[in-house]
Design a protein around this motif. Structure first.
Motif, PDB file in Angstrom:
ATOM      1  N   VAL A 120      20.708  -1.108   5.905  1.00 10.79           N
ATOM      2  CA  VAL A 120      20.250   0.122   5.249  1.00 10.79           C
ATOM      3  C   VAL A 120      18.776  -0.008   4.866  1.00 10.79           C
ATOM      4  CG1 VAL A 120      20.526   1.602   3.229  1.00 10.79           C
ATOM      5  CG2 VAL A 120      22.547   0.746   4.434  1.00 10.79           C
ATOM      6  N   ALA A 121      18.390  -1.172   4.350  1.00  6.09           N
ATOM      7  CA  ALA A 121      16.989  -1.400   3.990  1.00  6.09           C
ATOM      8  C   ALA A 121      16.080  -1.286   5.204  1.00  6.09           C
ATOM      9  CB  ALA A 121      16.837  -2.769   3.345  1.00  6.09           C
ATOM     10  N   GLY A 122      16.635  -1.595   6.377  1.00  2.00           N
ATOM     11  CA  GLY A 122      15.877  -1.482   7.617  1.00  2.00           C
ATOM     12  C   GLY A 122      15.886  -0.087   8.207  1.00  2.00           C
ATOM     13  N   GLY A 123      16.462   0.857   7.489  1.00  2.00           N
ATOM     14  CA  GLY A 123      16.452   2.248   7.927  1.00  2.00           C
ATOM     15  C   GLY A 123      17.518   2.612   8.934  1.00  2.00           C
ATOM     16  N   ARG A 124      18.531   1.763   9.088  1.00  2.00           N
ATOM     17  CA  ARG A 124      19.585   2.054  10.060  1.00  2.00           C
ATOM     18  C   ARG A 124      20.472   3.203   9.579  1.00  2.00           C
ATOM     19  NH1 ARG A 124      20.579  -2.217  13.572  1.00  2.00           N
ATOM     20  NH2 ARG A 124      18.666  -3.420  13.859  1.00  2.00           N
ATOM     21  N   SER A 125      20.917   4.039  10.524  1.00  2.00           N
ATOM     22  CA  SER A 125      21.831   5.128  10.229  1.00  2.00           C
ATOM     23  C   SER A 125      23.257   4.603  10.143  1.00  2.00           C
ATOM     24  CB  SER A 125      21.757   6.191  11.329  1.00  2.00           C
ATOM     25  OG  SER A 125      22.282   5.663  12.549  1.00  2.00           O
ATOM     26  N   LEU A 126      24.175   5.454   9.694  1.00  2.00           N
ATOM     27  CA  LEU A 126      25.573   5.043   9.608  1.00  2.00           C
ATOM     28  C   LEU A 126      26.103   4.659  10.986  1.00  2.00           C
ATOM     29  CD1 LEU A 126      28.247   4.635   8.180  1.00  2.00           C
ATOM     30  CD2 LEU A 126      28.656   7.114   8.334  1.00  2.00           C
ATOM     31  N   ASP A 127      25.761   5.430  12.008  1.00  2.00           N
ATOM     32  CA  ASP A 127      26.225   5.089  13.356  1.00  2.00           C
ATOM     33  C   ASP A 127      25.687   3.732  13.790  1.00  2.00           C
ATOM     34  OD1 ASP A 127      27.785   7.324  13.766  1.00  2.00           O
ATOM     35  OD2 ASP A 127      26.172   8.489  14.708  1.00  2.00           O
TER      36      ASP A 127
END
Length: 290
Positions: free
Chosen positions: A248-255
């Motif tokens: 999440v900190a790396g900007g990843r989406s839920l998918d």
């Protein structure tokens, strides 16, 4: 409303349907194991594992199975052990596989649960299919100790975990604890966000369980467990939380988080509805903190 939140709300509405489908599968026969003097663990029948505590004059039951038939079978097993009257039923939380069998008990039997569990049950029993259970709503929501001749029973609530109203039924003299759905083995734990559950709260609860004067833990969905099992579960959840937090900190989406963590995306179609996985729950919890 986010798609995730909509999914959770929809799943809350269809939980009763899922329970009905599960009930159509023939359950294993009821079996009773005396795990400690006066402490009995009940498996089989429809619904989750339950149990009962036998004192010198009274009996306290833990949870109620999912059907009247299964609860009556549990009562029959109690009567094989003792003629002592049932003092109360303690509910570890409000899921249907733990409470929908209450109708198999005599009317007026005292029912003890956390106040959040009573609220969950009130909401569930508005379903016309469950409305007959309304008289069995918990009439005692105090978190305290119950003393019956020959046994002391501590009711402990450590905060939101599987739900917001989980109770641990601790028997300090026998060093045993009934823990409902706080412990799963062989699969990730289920967190009911629609009932106030929280994965970080579950980890805190697990660590507090390790401090209990107990060495045997009786789960709703596993064989008797030890503190080693609790430590392993806590470590597994914490590992997933750390990995999801980094994603999440790396900007990843839920998918993208699902893919990275090896979790399949929900399939299309109403027939494929499911409760969110632990990874998805952790993602939502972390995202809400941002």
């Amino acid at each position: 409303m986010s798609g995730y939140t909509s999914c959770v709300m929809t799943l809350a509405l269809v939980a009763g349907v899922a329970g009905s489908l599960a009930a159509q599968t023939a359950p294993a026969p009821i079996s009773v194991e005396a795990v400690r003097p006066g402490v009995y663990f009940v498996k089989g029948g429809s619904g989750a594992n339950t149990g009962f505590v036998v004192g010198t004059k009274e009996v306290v039951l833990v949870d109620s199975k999912m059907s009247e038939e299964a609860s009556r079978a549990v009562i029959a097993e109690v009567r094989k052990v003792t003629p002592n009257p049932i003092r109360a039923i303690v509910l570890t939380h409000g899921d249907g596989d733990h409470v929908n069998g209450l109708g198999g008990f005599p009317a007026g039997v005292p029912v003890i649960a956390h106040e959040a569990t009573r609220r969950d049950m009130e909401a569930a029993f508005k379903d016309p299919k469950l409305s007959a259970l309304a008289p069995y709503l918990p009439n005692d929501t105090a978190t305290r100790s119950i003393s019956i001749p020959g046994a002391r029973i501590d009711l402990l609530h450590f905060g939101p975990a599987h739900t917001s109203g989980d109770l641990i039924v601790h028997l300090p003299q026998q060093k045993v604890a009934f823990v409902g759905d706080l412990l799963f083995v062989g699969r990730d734990p289920l967190i009911h966000r629609h009932k106030g559950g929280n994965s970080f709260g579950l980890v805190q609860t697990l660590h507090k369980m390790l401090a209990l004067d107990a060495d045997l833990f009786l789960s709703g969905h596993a064989d008797p467990l030890t503190k080693a099992d609790i430590k392993a579960l806590a470590a597994s959840i914490e590992d997933k939380q750390a990995k999801v937090k980094a994603l999440v900190a790396g900007g990843r989406s839920l998918d993208e988080v699902r893919t990275a963590m090896g979790v399949a995306a929900p399939a299309a179609g109403a027939g494929a509805m499911r409760f969110p996985s632990l990874v998805e729950v952790i993602y939502q919890e972390i995202s809400e903190r941002k």
